[in-house]
Structures are given as C-alpha cells and as structure tokens.
Scaffold this motif. Structure first.
Motif, mmCIF file in Angstrom:
data_model
loop_
_atom_site.group_PDB
_atom_site.id
_atom_site.type_symbol
_atom_site.label_atom_id
_atom_site.label_comp_id
_atom_site.label_asym_id
_atom_site.label_seq_id
_atom_site.Cartn_x
_atom_site.Cartn_y
_atom_site.Cartn_z
ATOM 1 N N SER A 1 30.426 43.289 33.583
ATOM 2 C CA SER A 1 30.237 43.679 34.976
ATOM 3 C C SER A 1 31.550 43.484 35.731
ATOM 4 N N TRP A 2 31.599 44.025 36.932
ATOM 5 C CA TRP A 2 32.800 43.869 37.755
ATOM 6 C C TRP A 2 33.007 42.404 38.134
ATOM 7 N N GLU A 3 31.920 41.690 38.314
ATOM 8 C CA GLU A 3 32.038 40.277 38.651
ATOM 9 C C GLU A 3 32.665 39.497 37.495
ATOM 10 N N MET B 1 36.290 37.636 37.553
ATOM 11 C CA MET B 1 36.401 36.228 37.194
ATOM 12 C C MET B 1 37.446 36.032 36.076
ATOM 13 N N CYS B 2 37.430 36.899 35.074
ATOM 14 C CA CYS B 2 38.412 36.807 33.990
ATOM 15 C C CYS B 2 39.821 37.065 34.512
ATOM 16 N N LEU B 3 39.957 38.063 35.365
ATOM 17 C CA LEU B 3 41.269 38.389 35.941
ATOM 18 C C LEU B 3 41.795 37.220 36.776
ATOM 19 N N ARG B 4 40.949 36.625 37.585
ATOM 20 C CA ARG B 4 41.337 35.472 38.408
ATOM 21 C C ARG B 4 41.758 34.306 37.518
ATOM 22 N N SER B 5 41.035 34.096 36.415
ATOM 23 C CA SER B 5 41.332 33.003 35.487
ATOM 24 C C SER B 5 42.702 33.215 34.825
#
Length: 191
Positions: free
Chosen positions: A78-80, A84-88
């Motif tokens: 999902s986009w969420e 979250m992965c991108l932010r991490s």
C-alpha cells in the motif's frame, strides 16, 4: 607605496607595522599591517558536509548497520507501507551522513581551486619567510635560499592548481554551452 591614514582615524590606530614574512610570492613589496579600533560584523561562515573527506568504508558499514534494523519484513503493498519504508530508508541515510560525513566551513571568499596541499605550502612559505626576515642582516644565511625556493614552489603549485581547475571546468562544456564561454570571454570584465 605610501600608507596614509586620515586625521580622524589616528585616534583609533592601535598598531601599524610591516610583516615581510607574509609577502605574496614574486612581488617586490611586503604587507603593511594596520590595526584599528573598529567594530565590524563577522562574515557568516556556512557549514556543509564535506563528502570529499569521507571514509567510504566506514560510511557503507554504518549505512548497512542502519539499514539492517529498518528493512521491511514484507513487500510494500500500500502507499502507507511504501511511505513508511521510504521514510525509514531516508532516516537511515540521513543518520549515517550525520554520523560519518565531516563538516566543512566555507567562507564566501574561498577559492574553488584552493586545496590542502596549497595551504600547507603557504604555511611553510610564511614560516620560512619569517626565518629569512629574522636573518635580514646576514645575507648568506641559508634561510634566504630556503625561503626563495619555498616561495617559488608555492607560486608554481598555486598556478598549476588554478590551471587544472579551469581546464577541468572548460572541458565540461559541450556544443550547447560553448556560447556561455563566448559570452564570458567577450564580456568587459568590469566589476
């Protein structure tokens, strides 16, 4: 050359002397050091990360350690999850940069062709210039020849660094940017 000071500034004069050891290479004069009692704001120093001074093995090891704890346990469906992965990943890279990339101070007066070797040669030239000046009344003292040699090496290395920097700069131009060079060279050059 003569040094002048207006009457209105005489009361603010702290010291006025010469410093022959700080003479630029290949000139027939020396700097006059004048210290006045005056208030001036400091030029702002801009800090940035110096990626040229990075120990890349240490960087990649630190990034691998950061990423090992932040890798997603599953695919992003999902986009969420993706956010979250991108932010991490972004946090891991940012943290690694903050911990392993040294800071550098850039003054607005920095010359882009200046390097650490030139700074060391300049320090050596100034040191030998001071020693030579201390033996002004001993014309055959070896410090004069050492200073002359150091001054000439410094001047040659400075010229070479300047030429290399500008050659690299000019070689990056393509047919589409050659007009920039022409306009730069044909400008009047007046500040």
């Amino acid at each position: 050359d003569n040094v002048f000071l207006s009457d209105s500034l005489m009361e603010d004069l702290i010291v006025c002397t010469t410093i022959p050891a700080l003479s630029p290479p290949k000139v027939d004069h020396f700097p006059v050091f004048t210290k006045l009692l005056a208030l001036a704001e400091d030029t702002p120093v801009h800090l940035h990360r110096n990626f040229k001074a990075v120990d890349w093995k240490k960087f990649w090891d630190a990034l691998a350690d950061q990423m090992s704890g932040s890798a997603p346990a599953h695919e992003c469906v999902s986009w969420e999850d993706f956010d979250m992965c991108l932010r991490s990943i972004t946090d891991a890279i940012t943290s690694t940069i903050a911990n392993t990339v040294p800071m550098a101070q850039i003054s607005p007066h920095t010359k882009h062709w200046w390097n650490t070797e030139l700074a060391n040669l300049q320090k050596e030239k100034v040191h030998l210039g001071h020693a030579s000046h201390c033996h002004t009344h001993t014309p055959r003292h070896p410090s004069h020849e050492e200073y002359c040699l150091a001054r000439n090496i410094y001047a040659e290395q400075m010229q070479e660094a300047w030429v290399v920097k500008w050659t690299d700069y000019l070689e990056k131009f393509t047919d589409s940017t050659i007009w920039d060079i022409d306009s730069f060279l044909s400008s009047s050059g007046i500040d």
